[in-house]
Design a protein around this motif. Structure first.
Motif, mmCIF file in Angstrom:
data_model
loop_
_atom_site.group_PDB
_atom_site.id
_atom_site.type_symbol
_atom_site.label_atom_id
_atom_site.label_comp_id
_atom_site.label_asym_id
_atom_site.label_seq_id
_atom_site.Cartn_x
_atom_site.Cartn_y
_atom_site.Cartn_z
ATOM 1 N N GLY A 136 0.782 -1.231 0.000
ATOM 2 C CA GLY A 136 0.000 0.000 0.000
ATOM 3 C C GLY A 136 0.807 1.270 0.000
ATOM 4 N N GLU A 137 2.143 1.185 -0.040
ATOM 5 C CA GLU A 137 2.959 2.399 0.004
ATOM 6 C C GLU A 137 3.075 3.090 -1.350
ATOM 7 O OE1 GLU A 137 6.376 3.343 2.608
ATOM 8 O OE2 GLU A 137 6.583 1.162 2.646
ATOM 9 N N LEU A 138 2.891 2.355 -2.432
ATOM 10 C CA LEU A 138 2.986 2.962 -3.768
ATOM 11 C C LEU A 138 1.628 3.578 -4.116
ATOM 12 C CD1 LEU A 138 5.016 0.249 -5.721
ATOM 13 C CD2 LEU A 138 5.843 2.374 -4.719
ATOM 14 N N GLU A 139 1.537 4.888 -3.976
ATOM 15 C CA GLU A 139 0.291 5.580 -4.279
ATOM 16 C C GLU A 139 0.257 5.998 -5.751
ATOM 17 O OE1 GLU A 139 -0.485 8.756 -1.608
ATOM 18 O OE2 GLU A 139 0.030 7.609 0.182
ATOM 19 N N ALA A 140 -0.946 6.165 -6.281
ATOM 20 C CA ALA A 140 -1.104 6.411 -7.720
ATOM 21 C C ALA A 140 -1.888 7.690 -7.976
ATOM 22 C CB ALA A 140 -1.823 5.227 -8.379
ATOM 23 N N GLU A 141 -1.451 8.420 -9.009
ATOM 24 C CA GLU A 141 -2.186 9.569 -9.544
ATOM 25 C C GLU A 141 -2.119 9.475 -11.065
ATOM 26 O OE1 GLU A 141 -0.572 13.218 -8.152
ATOM 27 O OE2 GLU A 141 -1.152 12.907 -6.047
ATOM 28 N N CYS A 142 -3.259 9.573 -11.725
ATOM 29 C CA CYS A 142 -3.252 9.417 -13.180
ATOM 30 C C CYS A 142 -4.243 10.374 -13.820
ATOM 31 C CB CYS A 142 -3.577 7.982 -13.582
ATOM 32 S SG CYS A 142 -3.436 7.689 -15.362
ATOM 33 N N GLY A 143 -3.890 10.846 -15.004
ATOM 34 C CA GLY A 143 -4.764 11.744 -15.740
ATOM 35 C C GLY A 143 -6.045 11.088 -16.216
ATOM 36 N N CYS A 144 -6.126 9.752 -16.164
ATOM 37 C CA CYS A 144 -7.357 9.080 -16.590
ATOM 38 C C CYS A 144 -8.450 9.197 -15.540
ATOM 39 C CB CYS A 144 -7.081 7.610 -16.903
ATOM 40 S SG CYS A 144 -6.784 6.565 -15.457
ATOM 41 N N GLY A 145 -8.105 9.650 -14.328
ATOM 42 C CA GLY A 145 -9.111 9.868 -13.291
ATOM 43 C C GLY A 145 -9.263 8.730 -12.314
ATOM 44 N N ALA A 146 -8.529 7.640 -12.474
ATOM 45 C CA ALA A 146 -8.634 6.517 -11.548
ATOM 46 C C ALA A 146 -8.114 6.928 -10.174
ATOM 47 C CB ALA A 146 -7.869 5.316 -12.081
ATOM 48 N N TRP A 147 -8.753 6.417 -9.118
ATOM 49 C CA TRP A 147 -8.324 6.782 -7.770
ATOM 50 C C TRP A 147 -7.372 5.755 -7.168
ATOM 51 C CZ3 TRP A 147 -9.572 3.432 -3.796
ATOM 52 C CH2 TRP A 147 -10.581 2.491 -4.068
ATOM 53 N N ASP A 148 -7.303 4.558 -7.760
ATOM 54 C CA ASP A 148 -6.329 3.564 -7.344
ATOM 55 C C ASP A 148 -5.426 3.274 -8.533
ATOM 56 O OD1 ASP A 148 -5.375 1.624 -5.331
ATOM 57 O OD2 ASP A 148 -6.034 0.122 -6.777
ATOM 58 N N HIS A 149 -4.563 2.291 -8.406
ATOM 59 C CA HIS A 149 -3.677 1.954 -9.519
ATOM 60 C C HIS A 149 -4.494 1.533 -10.744
ATOM 61 C CE1 HIS A 149 0.411 2.311 -8.072
ATOM 62 N NE2 HIS A 149 0.019 1.853 -6.905
ATOM 63 N N CYS A 150 -4.235 2.218 -11.855
ATOM 64 C CA CYS A 150 -4.851 1.877 -13.138
ATOM 65 C C CYS A 150 -3.773 1.253 -14.014
ATOM 66 C CB CYS A 150 -5.420 3.130 -13.800
ATOM 67 S SG CYS A 150 -4.166 4.388 -14.123
ATOM 68 N N ARG A 151 -4.134 0.953 -15.259
ATOM 69 C CA ARG A 151 -3.166 0.329 -16.159
ATOM 70 C C ARG A 151 -1.969 1.234 -16.423
ATOM 71 N NH1 ARG A 151 -6.938 -0.447 -21.275
ATOM 72 N NH2 ARG A 151 -8.351 -0.975 -19.585
ATOM 73 N N HIS A 152 -2.202 2.565 -16.353
ATOM 74 C CA HIS A 152 -1.125 3.501 -16.687
ATOM 75 C C HIS A 152 -0.097 3.582 -15.560
ATOM 76 C CE1 HIS A 152 -5.013 5.000 -18.518
ATOM 77 N NE2 HIS A 152 -4.341 4.491 -19.539
ATOM 78 N N THR A 153 -0.566 3.711 -14.301
ATOM 79 C CA THR A 153 0.390 3.753 -13.189
ATOM 80 C C THR A 153 1.050 2.392 -13.001
ATOM 81 O OG1 THR A 153 -1.397 3.297 -11.599
ATOM 82 C CG2 THR A 153 -0.840 5.602 -12.013
ATOM 83 N N ALA A 154 0.312 1.298 -13.275
ATOM 84 C CA ALA A 154 0.931 -0.027 -13.193
ATOM 85 C C ALA A 154 2.049 -0.168 -14.230
ATOM 86 C CB ALA A 154 -0.125 -1.116 -13.394
ATOM 87 N N ALA A 155 1.800 0.342 -15.450
ATOM 88 C CA ALA A 155 2.831 0.279 -16.490
ATOM 89 C C ALA A 155 4.075 1.045 -16.061
ATOM 90 C CB ALA A 155 2.284 0.840 -17.803
ATOM 91 N N VAL A 156 3.895 2.201 -15.411
ATOM 92 C CA VAL A 156 5.040 2.970 -14.926
ATOM 93 C C VAL A 156 5.812 2.174 -13.882
ATOM 94 C CG1 VAL A 156 5.728 5.051 -13.675
ATOM 95 C CG2 VAL A 156 3.996 5.200 -15.455
ATOM 96 N N CYS A 157 5.096 1.484 -12.978
ATOM 97 C CA CYS A 157 5.767 0.691 -11.948
ATOM 98 C C CYS A 157 6.613 -0.421 -12.567
ATOM 99 C CB CYS A 157 4.736 0.095 -10.996
ATOM 100 S SG CYS A 157 4.025 1.279 -9.820
ATOM 101 N N TYR A 158 6.088 -1.080 -13.598
ATOM 102 C CA TYR A 158 6.860 -2.135 -14.249
ATOM 103 C C TYR A 158 8.098 -1.551 -14.942
ATOM 104 C CZ TYR A 158 3.537 -5.837 -13.303
ATOM 105 O OH TYR A 158 2.759 -6.772 -12.667
ATOM 106 N N GLN A 159 7.943 -0.356 -15.505
ATOM 107 C CA GLN A 159 9.106 0.271 -16.129
ATOM 108 C C GLN A 159 10.147 0.652 -15.082
ATOM 109 O OE1 GLN A 159 9.374 -0.093 -19.167
ATOM 110 N NE2 GLN A 159 9.704 1.741 -20.374
#
Length: 459
Positions: A136-159
Protein backbone atom coordinates in the motif's frame (compact mmCIF):
# COMPACT_ATOMS: atom_id res chain seq x y z
CA UNK A 1 21.91 3.16 -18.03
CA UNK A 2 21.48 6.44 -19.78
CA UNK A 3 19.75 9.18 -17.84
CA UNK A 4 19.69 12.96 -17.59
CA UNK A 5 20.59 14.09 -14.04
CA UNK A 6 19.38 17.51 -12.92
CA UNK A 7 20.35 17.46 -9.26
CA UNK A 8 17.10 16.52 -7.51
CA UNK A 9 15.61 14.91 -10.64
CA UNK A 10 16.76 12.19 -13.06
CA UNK A 11 15.09 11.58 -16.41
CA UNK A 12 15.52 8.28 -18.24
CA UNK A 13 14.78 7.83 -21.92
CA UNK A 14 11.95 5.49 -22.92
CA UNK A 15 13.03 1.85 -22.85
CA UNK A 16 12.44 -0.51 -25.76
CA UNK A 17 9.76 -3.20 -25.45
CA UNK A 18 10.62 -5.99 -23.01
CA UNK A 19 11.55 -9.15 -24.89
CA UNK A 20 9.85 -11.73 -22.69
CA UNK A 21 10.91 -12.94 -19.28
CA UNK A 22 10.40 -11.31 -15.91
CA UNK A 23 10.50 -7.54 -15.54
CA UNK A 24 12.66 -7.63 -12.40
CA UNK A 25 15.83 -9.71 -12.15
CA UNK A 26 17.19 -8.30 -8.88
CA UNK A 27 15.63 -9.01 -5.51
CA UNK A 28 15.00 -5.31 -4.87
CA UNK A 29 13.28 -4.97 -8.26
CA UNK A 30 11.03 -7.91 -7.40
CA UNK A 31 10.27 -6.36 -4.00
CA UNK A 32 9.15 -3.18 -5.80
CA UNK A 33 6.74 -5.14 -8.01
CA UNK A 34 5.43 -7.12 -5.03
CA UNK A 35 4.40 -3.82 -3.41
CA UNK A 36 2.43 -2.97 -6.58
CA UNK A 37 0.88 -6.39 -7.25
CA UNK A 38 -0.12 -7.07 -3.64
CA UNK A 39 -1.36 -3.54 -2.98
CA UNK A 40 -3.44 -2.80 -6.10
CA UNK A 41 -7.18 -3.44 -5.81
CA UNK A 42 -7.75 -4.44 -9.45
CA UNK A 43 -5.46 -7.24 -10.61
CA UNK A 44 -6.71 -6.94 -14.19
CA UNK A 45 -5.52 -3.32 -14.36
CA UNK A 46 -2.09 -4.49 -13.15
CA UNK A 47 -1.94 -7.20 -15.83
CA UNK A 48 -2.94 -4.71 -18.54
CA UNK A 49 -0.28 -2.30 -17.28
CA UNK A 50 2.31 -5.06 -17.53
CA UNK A 51 1.32 -5.65 -21.16
CA UNK A 52 1.56 -1.91 -21.91
CA UNK A 53 5.03 -1.73 -20.38
CA UNK A 54 6.12 -4.85 -22.26
CA UNK A 55 4.91 -3.31 -25.54
CA UNK A 56 7.02 -0.17 -24.97
CA UNK A 57 4.07 2.17 -24.30
CA UNK A 58 5.80 4.03 -21.43
CA UNK A 59 7.63 7.20 -22.40
CA UNK A 60 10.56 8.89 -20.67
CA UNK A 61 10.53 8.35 -16.88
CA UNK A 62 11.23 11.26 -14.52
CA UNK A 63 12.32 10.36 -10.98
CA UNK A 64 12.57 12.83 -8.11
CA UNK A 65 12.19 12.57 -4.32
CA UNK A 66 8.77 11.10 -3.56
CA UNK A 67 7.48 10.86 -7.15
CA UNK A 68 7.90 9.06 -10.48
CA UNK A 69 6.26 10.54 -13.59
CA UNK A 70 5.84 9.22 -17.13
CA UNK A 71 3.45 9.52 -20.06
CA UNK A 72 1.80 6.21 -21.02
CA UNK A 73 0.25 5.52 -24.42
CA UNK A 74 -2.88 3.40 -24.00
CA UNK A 75 -4.08 0.82 -26.52
CA UNK A 76 -6.38 3.49 -28.00
CA UNK A 77 -3.24 5.66 -28.51
CA UNK A 78 -4.49 8.27 -26.01
CA UNK A 79 -1.64 9.45 -23.79
CA UNK A 80 -2.03 9.80 -20.01
CA UNK A 81 0.33 11.32 -17.47
CA UNK A 82 0.82 8.80 -14.68
CA UNK A 83 2.49 9.45 -11.31
CA UNK A 84 3.59 6.96 -8.65
CA UNK A 85 4.26 8.39 -5.18
CA UNK A 86 6.42 7.00 -2.36
CA UNK A 87 7.01 8.65 1.02
CA UNK A 88 10.44 10.18 1.54
CA UNK A 89 12.51 9.20 4.55
CA UNK A 90 13.01 11.88 7.16
CA UNK A 91 16.46 13.31 7.77
CA UNK A 92 16.62 11.44 11.09
CA UNK A 93 15.90 8.10 9.38
CA UNK A 94 18.45 8.81 6.66
CA UNK A 95 21.00 9.56 9.37
CA UNK A 96 20.32 6.19 11.03
CA UNK A 97 20.41 4.36 7.68
CA UNK A 98 23.76 5.89 6.71
CA UNK A 99 25.12 5.02 10.12
CA UNK A 100 24.12 1.38 9.59
CA UNK A 101 25.74 1.37 6.14
CA UNK A 102 28.98 2.90 7.40
CA UNK A 103 29.32 0.29 10.17
CA UNK A 104 30.06 -2.41 7.58
CA UNK A 105 32.45 -1.74 4.73
CA UNK A 106 30.71 -4.40 2.63
CA UNK A 107 27.53 -2.32 2.63
CA UNK A 108 29.39 0.68 1.25
CA UNK A 109 31.18 -1.43 -1.34
CA UNK A 110 27.87 -2.95 -2.48
CA UNK A 111 26.28 0.47 -2.85
CA UNK A 112 29.27 1.65 -4.86
CA UNK A 113 28.73 -1.38 -7.12
CA UNK A 114 25.08 -0.35 -7.46
CA UNK A 115 23.71 -3.21 -5.42
CA UNK A 116 21.40 -3.19 -2.41
CA UNK A 117 22.73 -5.65 0.20
CA UNK A 118 19.85 -7.60 1.79
CA UNK A 119 21.56 -7.36 5.17
CA UNK A 120 21.42 -3.56 5.05
CA UNK A 121 17.69 -3.63 4.30
CA UNK A 122 17.13 -6.13 7.13
CA UNK A 123 19.17 -4.06 9.58
CA UNK A 124 17.31 -0.93 8.53
CA UNK A 125 13.95 -2.67 8.96
CA UNK A 126 14.92 -3.73 12.47
CA UNK A 127 15.71 -0.07 13.19
CA UNK A 128 12.29 0.98 11.90
CA UNK A 129 13.49 2.24 8.50
CA UNK A 130 11.65 0.79 5.50
CA UNK A 131 13.86 1.35 2.47
CA UNK A 132 11.81 -0.76 0.05
CA UNK A 133 8.10 -0.01 -0.38
CA UNK A 134 5.65 -2.12 1.56
CA UNK A 135 2.02 -3.07 0.99
CA UNK A 136 0.00 0.00 0.00
CA UNK A 137 2.96 2.40 0.00
CA UNK A 138 2.99 2.96 -3.77
CA UNK A 139 0.29 5.58 -4.28
CA UNK A 140 -1.10 6.41 -7.72
CA UNK A 141 -2.19 9.57 -9.54
CA UNK A 142 -3.25 9.42 -13.18
CA UNK A 143 -4.76 11.74 -15.74
CA UNK A 144 -7.36 9.08 -16.59
CA UNK A 145 -9.11 9.87 -13.29
CA UNK A 146 -8.63 6.52 -11.55
CA UNK A 147 -8.32 6.78 -7.77
CA UNK A 148 -6.33 3.56 -7.34
CA UNK A 149 -3.68 1.95 -9.52
CA UNK A 150 -4.85 1.88 -13.14
CA UNK A 151 -3.17 0.33 -16.16
CA UNK A 152 -1.13 3.50 -16.69
CA UNK A 153 0.39 3.75 -13.19
CA UNK A 154 0.93 -0.03 -13.19
CA UNK A 155 2.83 0.28 -16.49
CA UNK A 156 5.04 2.97 -14.93
CA UNK A 157 5.77 0.69 -11.95
CA UNK A 158 6.86 -2.14 -14.25
CA UNK A 159 9.11 0.27 -16.13
CA UNK A 160 10.62 1.49 -12.85
CA UNK A 161 11.39 -2.14 -11.95
CA UNK A 162 13.55 -2.34 -15.08
CA UNK A 163 15.35 0.86 -14.04
CA UNK A 164 15.88 -0.46 -10.50
CA UNK A 165 17.50 -3.61 -11.87
CA UNK A 166 20.17 -1.44 -13.42
CA UNK A 167 20.51 1.22 -10.74
CA UNK A 168 19.11 0.97 -7.18
CA UNK A 169 19.96 4.65 -6.67
CA UNK A 170 16.63 5.28 -8.42
CA UNK A 171 14.95 3.92 -5.28
CA UNK A 172 17.23 5.93 -3.00
CA UNK A 173 16.37 9.10 -4.93
CA UNK A 174 12.67 8.31 -4.53
CA UNK A 175 13.26 7.99 -0.79
CA UNK A 176 14.81 11.46 -0.78
CA UNK A 177 18.58 11.29 -1.38
CA UNK A 178 20.45 12.06 -4.59
CA UNK A 179 23.38 9.84 -5.49
CA UNK A 180 25.91 12.64 -5.04
CA UNK A 181 24.66 13.60 -1.60
CA UNK A 182 24.51 9.96 -0.51
CA UNK A 183 28.08 9.31 -1.66
CA UNK A 184 29.31 12.49 0.05
CA UNK A 185 27.66 11.43 3.31
CA UNK A 186 29.08 7.92 3.10
CA UNK A 187 32.57 9.25 2.33
CA UNK A 188 32.39 11.62 5.29
CA UNK A 189 31.41 8.77 7.59
CA UNK A 190 34.04 6.44 6.10
CA UNK A 191 36.89 8.71 7.20
CA UNK A 192 36.10 8.09 10.87
CA UNK A 193 37.51 5.06 12.68
CA UNK A 194 34.88 2.32 13.00
CA UNK A 195 34.20 0.86 16.47
CA UNK A 196 36.86 -1.70 17.43
CA UNK A 197 39.25 -0.64 14.69
CA UNK A 198 42.03 0.50 17.03
CA UNK A 199 44.54 -2.23 16.09
CA UNK A 200 47.94 -1.08 14.79
CA UNK A 201 48.34 -0.62 11.01
CA UNK A 202 49.13 -3.80 9.12
CA UNK A 203 46.94 -6.00 11.33
CA UNK A 204 49.63 -6.61 13.98
CA UNK A 205 48.87 -7.39 17.59
CA UNK A 206 50.99 -4.56 18.95
CA UNK A 207 53.95 -6.77 19.87
CA UNK A 208 55.97 -5.88 16.80
CA UNK A 209 54.59 -8.67 14.60
CA UNK A 210 53.22 -7.12 11.43
CA UNK A 211 51.37 -8.54 8.46
CA UNK A 212 54.54 -10.05 7.03
CA UNK A 213 55.17 -12.08 10.15
CA UNK A 214 51.65 -13.30 10.74
CA UNK A 215 51.92 -16.16 8.30
CA UNK A 216 48.24 -17.24 8.25
CA UNK A 217 46.51 -13.93 8.99
CA UNK A 218 43.48 -13.27 6.75
CA UNK A 219 43.68 -10.37 4.33
CA UNK A 220 41.10 -7.62 3.71
CA UNK A 221 38.95 -7.47 0.61
CA UNK A 222 40.29 -4.74 -1.67
CA UNK A 223 36.84 -3.27 -2.34
CA UNK A 224 36.14 -3.01 1.39
CA UNK A 225 39.53 -1.45 2.07
CA UNK A 226 39.00 1.13 -0.64
CA UNK A 227 35.49 1.90 0.57
CA UNK A 228 36.51 2.69 4.17
CA UNK A 229 40.00 4.05 3.65
CA UNK A 230 41.09 7.54 2.73
CA UNK A 231 43.30 6.07 0.00
CA UNK A 232 42.62 8.24 -3.03
CA UNK A 233 41.01 11.62 -3.54
CA UNK A 234 37.52 11.46 -5.01
CA UNK A 235 37.46 11.08 -8.78
CA UNK A 236 36.20 14.07 -10.78
CA UNK A 237 32.68 13.77 -12.09
CA UNK A 238 32.13 13.20 -15.80
CA UNK A 239 31.08 16.23 -17.86
CA UNK A 240 27.36 16.74 -18.25
CA UNK A 241 25.69 15.63 -21.46
CA UNK A 242 24.14 18.61 -23.30
CA UNK A 243 20.36 18.69 -23.11
CA UNK A 244 20.16 18.50 -26.91
CA UNK A 245 22.29 18.56 -30.04
CA UNK A 246 23.77 21.85 -31.13
CA UNK A 247 21.85 24.06 -33.55
CA UNK A 248 23.74 24.55 -36.83
CA UNK A 249 23.96 28.04 -38.35
CA UNK A 250 21.29 29.14 -40.78
CA UNK A 251 22.38 29.37 -44.42
CA UNK A 252 19.35 31.42 -45.45
CA UNK A 253 20.99 34.61 -46.74
CA UNK A 254 20.26 37.17 -49.42
CA UNK A 255 23.35 36.14 -51.38
CA UNK A 256 22.77 33.41 -53.94
CA UNK A 257 24.52 30.10 -53.20
CA UNK A 258 27.51 29.07 -55.32
CA UNK A 259 26.79 26.72 -58.21
CA UNK A 260 26.18 23.16 -57.08
CA UNK A 261 25.58 24.09 -53.42
CA UNK A 262 22.15 23.42 -51.89
CA UNK A 263 21.71 25.35 -48.60
CA UNK A 264 18.77 23.19 -47.48
CA UNK A 265 20.82 20.02 -47.96
CA UNK A 266 23.80 21.47 -46.07
CA UNK A 267 21.59 22.58 -43.16
CA UNK A 268 20.11 19.09 -42.94
CA UNK A 269 23.53 17.42 -43.00
CA UNK A 270 24.79 19.80 -40.30
CA UNK A 271 21.76 19.04 -38.10
CA UNK A 272 22.24 15.28 -38.55
CA UNK A 273 25.94 15.60 -37.72
CA UNK A 274 25.11 17.44 -34.49
CA UNK A 275 22.69 14.66 -33.50
CA UNK A 276 25.30 11.99 -34.28
CA UNK A 277 27.97 13.88 -32.28
CA UNK A 278 25.73 14.05 -29.20
CA UNK A 279 24.95 10.33 -29.52
CA UNK A 280 28.67 9.48 -29.63
CA UNK A 281 29.28 11.67 -26.57
CA UNK A 282 26.44 9.97 -24.68
CA UNK A 283 27.91 6.54 -25.49
CA UNK A 284 31.34 7.67 -24.31
CA UNK A 285 29.99 9.08 -21.03
CA UNK A 286 27.76 6.11 -20.23
CA UNK A 287 29.85 3.24 -21.53
CA UNK A 288 27.62 2.31 -24.48
CA UNK A 289 28.45 0.90 -27.92
CA UNK A 290 32.17 0.64 -27.17
CA UNK A 291 33.81 -2.44 -28.59
CA UNK A 292 30.91 -3.36 -30.86
CA UNK A 293 31.55 -4.77 -34.26
CA UNK A 294 31.23 -2.18 -37.03
CA UNK A 295 27.96 -2.32 -38.90
CA UNK A 296 27.84 -3.31 -42.56
CA UNK A 297 28.39 -0.52 -45.04
CA UNK A 298 25.11 1.00 -46.24
CA UNK A 299 24.10 1.05 -49.87
CA UNK A 300 23.33 4.35 -51.57
CA UNK A 301 19.61 3.56 -51.40
CA UNK A 302 19.81 2.77 -47.67
CA UNK A 303 21.85 5.91 -47.03
CA UNK A 304 19.21 8.06 -48.72
CA UNK A 305 16.53 6.56 -46.45
CA UNK A 306 18.77 7.05 -43.40
CA UNK A 307 19.25 10.73 -44.21
CA UNK A 308 15.51 11.23 -44.73
CA UNK A 309 14.75 9.40 -41.48
CA UNK A 310 17.19 11.55 -39.54
CA UNK A 311 15.71 14.86 -40.64
CA UNK A 312 13.65 16.53 -37.88
CA UNK A 313 10.20 17.35 -39.17
CA UNK A 314 10.26 20.85 -40.61
CA UNK A 315 14.06 21.05 -40.40
CA UNK A 316 14.33 21.86 -44.09
CA UNK A 317 11.57 24.43 -43.94
CA UNK A 318 8.91 24.67 -46.62
CA UNK A 319 8.84 25.57 -50.25
CA UNK A 320 10.81 24.58 -53.35
CA UNK A 321 14.10 23.91 -51.53
CA UNK A 322 12.53 21.43 -49.13
CA UNK A 323 10.59 19.72 -51.91
CA UNK A 324 13.71 19.48 -54.06
CA UNK A 325 15.65 17.89 -51.19
CA UNK A 326 12.91 15.34 -50.54
CA UNK A 327 12.65 14.50 -54.24
CA UNK A 328 16.42 14.09 -54.42
CA UNK A 329 16.43 11.64 -51.48
CA UNK A 330 13.52 9.73 -53.01
CA UNK A 331 15.37 9.38 -56.31
CA UNK A 332 18.54 8.35 -54.51
CA UNK A 333 16.65 5.60 -52.71
CA UNK A 334 14.95 4.39 -55.90
CA UNK A 335 11.47 5.23 -54.58
CA UNK A 336 8.66 7.71 -55.04
CA UNK A 337 7.69 10.03 -52.18
CA UNK A 338 5.09 7.66 -50.66
CA UNK A 339 7.49 4.74 -50.87
CA UNK A 340 10.17 6.87 -49.23
CA UNK A 341 7.74 7.80 -46.43
CA UNK A 342 7.09 4.10 -45.71
CA UNK A 343 10.82 3.36 -45.84
CA UNK A 344 11.50 6.23 -43.39
CA UNK A 345 8.97 4.81 -40.92
CA UNK A 346 10.65 1.42 -41.16
CA UNK A 347 14.14 2.88 -40.70
CA UNK A 348 13.11 4.83 -37.61
CA UNK A 349 11.80 1.62 -36.04
CA UNK A 350 14.69 -0.71 -36.85
CA UNK A 351 17.24 0.74 -39.31
CA UNK A 352 18.40 -1.57 -42.10
CA UNK A 353 16.76 -4.70 -40.62
CA UNK A 354 13.32 -3.06 -40.59
CA UNK A 355 13.87 -1.60 -44.06
CA UNK A 356 14.57 -5.05 -45.52
CA UNK A 357 11.36 -6.37 -43.93
CA UNK A 358 9.46 -3.47 -45.48
CA UNK A 359 10.58 -4.45 -48.99
CA UNK A 360 11.59 -8.12 -49.15
CA UNK A 361 9.40 -11.20 -49.56
CA UNK A 362 10.79 -14.64 -48.84
CA UNK A 363 9.35 -18.08 -48.09
CA UNK A 364 8.88 -19.21 -44.48
CA UNK A 365 9.33 -22.96 -44.17
CA UNK A 366 10.20 -25.80 -41.85
CA UNK A 367 10.73 -25.29 -38.12
CA UNK A 368 10.32 -21.51 -38.30
CA UNK A 369 6.86 -21.90 -39.85
CA UNK A 370 5.84 -24.58 -37.34
CA UNK A 371 6.94 -22.52 -34.31
CA UNK A 372 5.06 -19.45 -35.55
CA UNK A 373 1.83 -21.37 -36.12
CA UNK A 374 2.12 -23.04 -32.71
CA UNK A 375 2.62 -19.69 -30.97
CA UNK A 376 -0.41 -18.17 -32.71
CA UNK A 377 -2.61 -21.23 -32.10
CA UNK A 378 -1.85 -21.30 -28.38
CA UNK A 379 -2.47 -17.58 -27.83
CA UNK A 380 -6.21 -17.62 -28.54
CA UNK A 381 -9.16 -19.91 -28.05
CA UNK A 382 -10.23 -21.52 -31.29
CA UNK A 383 -13.39 -19.42 -31.64
CA UNK A 384 -11.42 -16.16 -30.99
CA UNK A 385 -8.34 -16.89 -33.05
CA UNK A 386 -7.86 -14.39 -35.94
CA UNK A 387 -7.85 -15.88 -39.41
CA UNK A 388 -4.56 -15.22 -41.19
CA UNK A 389 -3.79 -15.30 -44.89
CA UNK A 390 -0.11 -16.21 -45.29
CA UNK A 391 1.89 -15.19 -48.34
CA UNK A 392 5.61 -15.75 -48.05
CA UNK A 393 6.80 -13.89 -44.90
CA UNK A 394 3.70 -11.65 -44.80
CA UNK A 395 0.69 -12.84 -42.77
CA UNK A 396 -2.40 -10.66 -43.13
CA UNK A 397 -5.39 -10.73 -40.76
CA UNK A 398 -8.49 -11.39 -42.83
CA UNK A 399 -11.02 -8.59 -42.32
CA UNK A 400 -8.61 -6.29 -40.49
CA UNK A 401 -6.10 -3.71 -41.64
CA UNK A 402 -3.12 -5.30 -39.91
CA UNK A 403 -0.37 -7.66 -40.94
CA UNK A 404 2.69 -9.45 -39.57
CA UNK A 405 5.98 -9.62 -41.45
CA UNK A 406 8.82 -11.94 -40.50
CA UNK A 407 12.41 -10.71 -40.75
CA UNK A 408 15.32 -12.97 -41.54
CA UNK A 409 16.57 -12.56 -37.96
CA UNK A 410 13.42 -14.26 -36.61
CA UNK A 411 11.61 -11.11 -35.41
CA UNK A 412 8.04 -10.24 -36.38
CA UNK A 413 7.07 -6.71 -37.40
CA UNK A 414 3.54 -5.20 -37.27
CA UNK A 415 2.11 -3.41 -40.31
CA UNK A 416 -1.10 -1.41 -40.85
CA UNK A 417 -2.93 -0.67 -44.08
CA UNK A 418 -3.77 2.96 -44.80
CA UNK A 419 -4.78 4.43 -48.12
CA UNK A 420 -4.16 1.19 -49.98
CA UNK A 421 -0.54 0.93 -48.75
CA UNK A 422 1.02 -1.08 -45.94
CA UNK A 423 2.85 1.05 -43.36
CA UNK A 424 5.20 -0.06 -40.54
CA UNK A 425 3.22 0.14 -37.30
CA UNK A 426 5.67 -0.50 -34.48
CA UNK A 427 8.71 -2.29 -33.19
CA UNK A 428 9.45 -5.98 -33.69
CA UNK A 429 9.18 -8.93 -31.32
CA UNK A 430 10.13 -12.59 -31.36
CA UNK A 431 6.65 -13.73 -30.28
CA UNK A 432 4.22 -13.35 -33.22
CA UNK A 433 1.17 -13.61 -30.94
CA UNK A 434 2.26 -10.64 -28.80
CA UNK A 435 3.09 -8.51 -31.84
CA UNK A 436 -0.22 -9.41 -33.50
CA UNK A 437 -2.24 -8.67 -30.36
CA UNK A 438 -0.75 -5.17 -30.11
CA UNK A 439 -1.27 -4.53 -33.85
CA UNK A 440 -4.92 -5.66 -33.70
CA UNK A 441 -5.58 -3.52 -30.61
CA UNK A 442 -4.23 -0.48 -32.44
CA UNK A 443 -6.29 -1.32 -35.53
CA UNK A 444 -9.51 -1.61 -33.51
CA UNK A 445 -8.77 1.57 -31.55
CA UNK A 446 -8.35 3.66 -34.70
CA UNK A 447 -10.40 2.64 -37.73
CA UNK A 448 -8.80 2.96 -41.16
CA UNK A 449 -8.51 6.58 -42.18
CA UNK A 450 -9.10 8.11 -38.74
CA UNK A 451 -6.02 10.20 -37.94
CA UNK A 452 -4.11 7.70 -40.02
CA UNK A 453 -2.04 10.20 -41.96
CA UNK A 454 -0.70 11.68 -38.73
CA UNK A 455 1.47 8.61 -38.27
CA UNK A 456 3.28 9.10 -41.56
CA UNK A 457 6.53 11.05 -41.54
CA UNK A 458 6.41 14.60 -42.87
CA UNK A 459 8.73 14.79 -45.88
Amino acid sequence: MNGYDNGEERTFAALPPARGGAFARTWWGRAWLTALEDGALDAEQVRTGRRLARAGAVGAVSVRPGRVTAVVRDTDLVQHRADVLLDRLSDARWDRLLGLAAERAGHVAALLDREVPPELVEDAGTAGIDLLPGLGELEAECGCGAWDHCRHTAAVCYQVARLLDQDPFVLLLLRGRTERRLMDDLQARGTTTPPGADAPPGGGSGDGEGAEGSGNREGVDAAEAYAVGDILPPLPTAPDLPAGPGVPPSLDTDAPPPPGVEPAALETLAALTAVAARTLLAEALHGGAGGQEPTARSTVAQDAVRLAAGMPEGATGAGPSADALTDRLARGSGRDRDELAAAVLAWRQGAADALSVCEEEWSVEGETLARARAALDSAWEEDERPHLHARANRWTVVGAACQLRLGRDGRWWPYREEGGRWWPAGEAGHDPATVLAVAMAMAMARPDGEEGLSRRPVL
